[in-house]
Every structure is written in C-alpha cells, then in structure tokens.
Write a protein that holds these residues in place. Structure first.
Motif, PDB file in Angstrom:
ATOM      1  N   THR A  80      43.429  28.347 -23.313  1.00 64.59           N
ATOM      2  CA  THR A  80      42.547  28.732 -22.299  1.00 64.59           C
ATOM      3  C   THR A  80      41.572  27.743 -22.228  1.00 64.59           C
ATOM      4  O   THR A  80      41.089  27.487 -20.788  1.00 64.59           O
ATOM      5  CB  THR A  80      41.641  29.669 -23.365  1.00 64.59           C
ATOM      6  N   ALA A  84      40.605  26.766 -18.275  1.00 66.38           N
ATOM      7  CA  ALA A  84      38.920  26.714 -17.956  1.00 66.38           C
ATOM      8  C   ALA A  84      38.793  25.269 -17.259  1.00 66.38           C
ATOM      9  O   ALA A  84      38.105  25.353 -16.267  1.00 66.38           O
ATOM     10  CB  ALA A  84      38.220  27.011 -19.139  1.00 66.38           C
ATOM     11  N   CYS A 107      37.247  32.713 -18.939  1.00 62.37           N
ATOM     12  CA  CYS A 107      38.730  32.647 -18.861  1.00 62.37           C
ATOM     13  C   CYS A 107      39.123  33.402 -20.197  1.00 62.37           C
ATOM     14  O   CYS A 107      40.009  34.340 -20.368  1.00 62.37           O
ATOM     15  CB  CYS A 107      39.301  31.301 -19.185  1.00 62.37           C
ATOM     16  N   ASP A 124      41.409  38.565 -13.808  1.00 63.69           N
ATOM     17  CA  ASP A 124      41.118  37.300 -12.944  1.00 63.69           C
ATOM     18  C   ASP A 124      40.164  37.876 -11.804  1.00 63.69           C
ATOM     19  O   ASP A 124      39.481  36.997 -11.223  1.00 63.69           O
ATOM     20  CB  ASP A 124      42.387  37.017 -12.374  1.00 63.69           C
TER      21      ASP A 124
END
Length: 377
Positions: A80, A84, A107, A124
């Motif tokens: 993650t 990001a 994220c 998303d």
C-alpha cells in the motif's frame, strides 16, 4: 416545398430513433452487467465446489494462523505504501498536490472497498473522484488514478510475459490445444478496436489527451524511474503474499515454480468478472496448479488462503473508512476550498465513474478519457 421538408426531415427522424434505440441497448447492458458478473463468479465457485468438493474451501479457512495474518498485514502495508508513493509521483507530475500520508490513507480505503464491493474498482473510483474534488480538477484527478493503476498493471503484464518466456512449457500446460490461438485472437481484436476508436474525431482527442498525460505522468524524466521501481516493488509484494498463502496451504514447491503461476493468477484477478476478488482467481489457480502437476485442490486451497490474507492486509482501511478530514463536516471548522476549474464543472455533470455498486461498469482508461475533459497545459 412540403415534400422537400418531409424528405429532408426523414433522415433526422431515423437518426434520432437510432440514437434512442442505442441508448436503450446501453442501458439494458448496464442493468444486466452486474448480474452477469455475479453469475459468472458464483458459477465458477459452484463448479469448483462440485468438482473438487467443499473441503478445499474449508481447508483454506482452517489452516490460516495468526503469524500468517500478521505477515499479511505487514506485506499489505508495504504494498500500500509503494502504491501510494507511485500515485503521488504521477499526481505531482500532472500538477496536482498530494501528500504521501493522505495518499496512504486513501489507498487503504480504496483497497478495502475494492475487496468488499462488487466490480473490484469502486474503491479506486472513490479515490479518484475524492482527490479530484479536493485538488479542484476532477478530470485530472481521475486520470491520475487511472495512470497510476495502469502503471501497476503494466508492470504485472511485463512480469507475466517474462515468466512465460522463462517457462514456455507453462503456456502449453495452462493453454492446451487452441487456447493460445484464442488468446492471441482476443488481443488482436482489442488492438483493432483501439485503432478504430482512434480513427474518429472524438477518439483522436481522447488519444491526444491520454498520450500527453502518459508522457507527463509516467514517462517524464523525473517520473519513470520511481514509477517503474515502485511498480516492481508492488508486484513483488503481491507475489510474496501469494507465497505465504501457498506455504500455509501446504504447498512445498519451490518459489521458482510457483512464480509464473502466481503472476498469471494475479493478472486473471484483474478481470471484471469477480465478486470482491473471488471467482476467476480460484478457478484459474486450481486449473494452473493441476496443469503443472501440483494438484487442483492445492491450487484452490492456496487461492482461498490468499483471498483471506488479502482481506487481512487491507483491514487497516477500516480505520480510515469513515474518518473525517480536517475541516470536513465538523462545525466551526473552515474547509479548504480550491477554485473550481472548467474541467471540474464539465466533468461533474457527466462523470462516467459516478456509479453505485449496482452499476458495475468496469473502469478503463478509454472510458475515463472519453468522458473527462482535456487537461489544460
């Protein structure tokens, strides 16, 4: 004169009726698509349970341990963070402000929503629209997320191609008979469809905007080394989580043998035919493990364990799911507002991504670029 007017008006009437009919067809497809996706995913899982038995699913839940969950949370944090960071690089090169801490929180929320909601992309979508509103440029904010996700999929595709070239026997094992011919034909049809879309005037504008953003956001001199390195790191993190799942499931095959299967399984997970990630992943994993002699049951159990571990990896997203930002919704606070640009006002009226879970439209770069305004230089 009257006859002339009637004749000249007939094509206009036919064109309007054609547009109306096409609109109804598109609306019917949008209504049926979520149900079709659900039927495909559930059908795959039901076929696996009928063929291999429900024991593989139960075993996948039974063998999970606390250390494996902690490992999943740690790997999930790294992947993650890398994703990001990549998003920050892309957004900043497109001229949008984005802090790393904010990107990590967004994220985490995005991955969690992708894992628990239908279609697998609604997280998303939320991340793109939210950042677009905060930055004051909705169209560019959406395109930044599209490019960031495209970079990750491109790295995964390159890794998959490398794995197939290193293990050509896997191609004939996974795609026996005419399977490879079908895949190549589908790819050629996709290329032809893209070329036809580019031939229209609207398509040329879409391509011009897309190429400009790709050059600035992904392939600029100060962007592409970091984007490539972070994309490779996210692929390694996802494969590492799959290796943990395989070991927990009792698969002792070397990583070199598992790597190409895992890469291809990760690529199959990107198909918009899953429900919270479940469906094609389990089907392909069982088929691929069986094709290379590792056992279809072992492949299904590994996929089930991976699904549970991936949920554990994105569990920290619950902490930021309902978090309010400073100045957002609290009385007496002053929200930071950016001046609305033309792209924000235009895109807010016809945003293709403003859909709820029942809509189920896949988020593709072509859809986003076709419906969002061009980025001003």
């Amino acid at each position: 004169m009257i006859a002339t007017e009637q004749v000249s008006g007939a094509p206009s009437f036919r064109s309007k009726s054609t547009l109306l009919r096409n609109g109804r067809v598109r609306a019917a497809v949008r209504r049926c698509w979520p149900w079709l996706r659900l039927l495909v995913a559930v059908g795959i899982l039901a076929a696996l349970a009928w063929r291999l038995g429900a024991g593989a699913f139960v075993a996948g839940l039974r063998v999970i341990t606390v250390p494996s969950l902690l490992a999943a949370v740690g790997i999930g944090f790294l992947t993650t963070l890398f994703g990001a960071w990549r998003w920050c690089l892309v957004a900043r090169n497109l001229g949008l402000p984005l802090k790393l801490g904010t990107a990590v929180a967004d994220c985490y929320r995005s991955v969690l929503l992708n894992s628990v909601l239908p279609a697998g992309v609604l997280g998303d979508v939320h991340r793109a629209v939210d950042h677009g509103h905060r930055s004051g440029d909705l169209g560019r904010g959406v395109r930044a997320v599209v490019l960031e996700r495209f970079a990750g999929q491109l790295a995964l595709a390159v890794a998959g191609l490398g794995a197939l070239m290193a293990y050509p026997a896997l191609v004939t094992a996974v795609l026996p008979g005419r399977g490879l011919v079908v895949v190549v034909a589908v790819l050629l049809l996709a290329v032809v469809a893209l070329l036809l879309a580019r031939a229209s005037a609207a398509g040329r504008r879409v391509w011009a905007t897309a190429l400009r953003d790709v050059r600035r956001g992904l392939f600029a001199r100060r962007a592409w080394p970091g984007v490539a390195l972070l994309s490779a790191a996210t692929v390694v993190g996802n494969v590492a989580l799959f290796v943990v799942a395989a070991r927990v499931a009792g698969v002792t095959a070397p990583v070199a043998q598992l790597f190409p299967i895992m890469i291809l399984t990760l690529m199959v997970m990107g198909l918009p035919l899953n429900v919270g990630g479940w469906g094609p992943r389990e089907g392909f994993s069982a088929f691929a493990f069986g094709a290379v002699g590792l056992g279809a049951t072992a492949g299904l159990t590994t996929a089930v364990v991976y699904g549970v571990l991936s949920l554990a990896a994105c569990a920290p997203g619950v902490l930021v799911l309902f978090r309010r930002r400073p100045g957002q919704g609290s009385p007496g606070s002053r929200a930071v507002r950016y001046p609305a640009k033309d792209s924000t006002r235009l895109a807010s009226s016809a945003l293709p991504l403003a859909a709820d879970a029942s809509d189920g439209r896949p988020t593709t770069p072509e859809v986003v670029y076709a419906a969002t305004p061009s980025v001003s230089r």
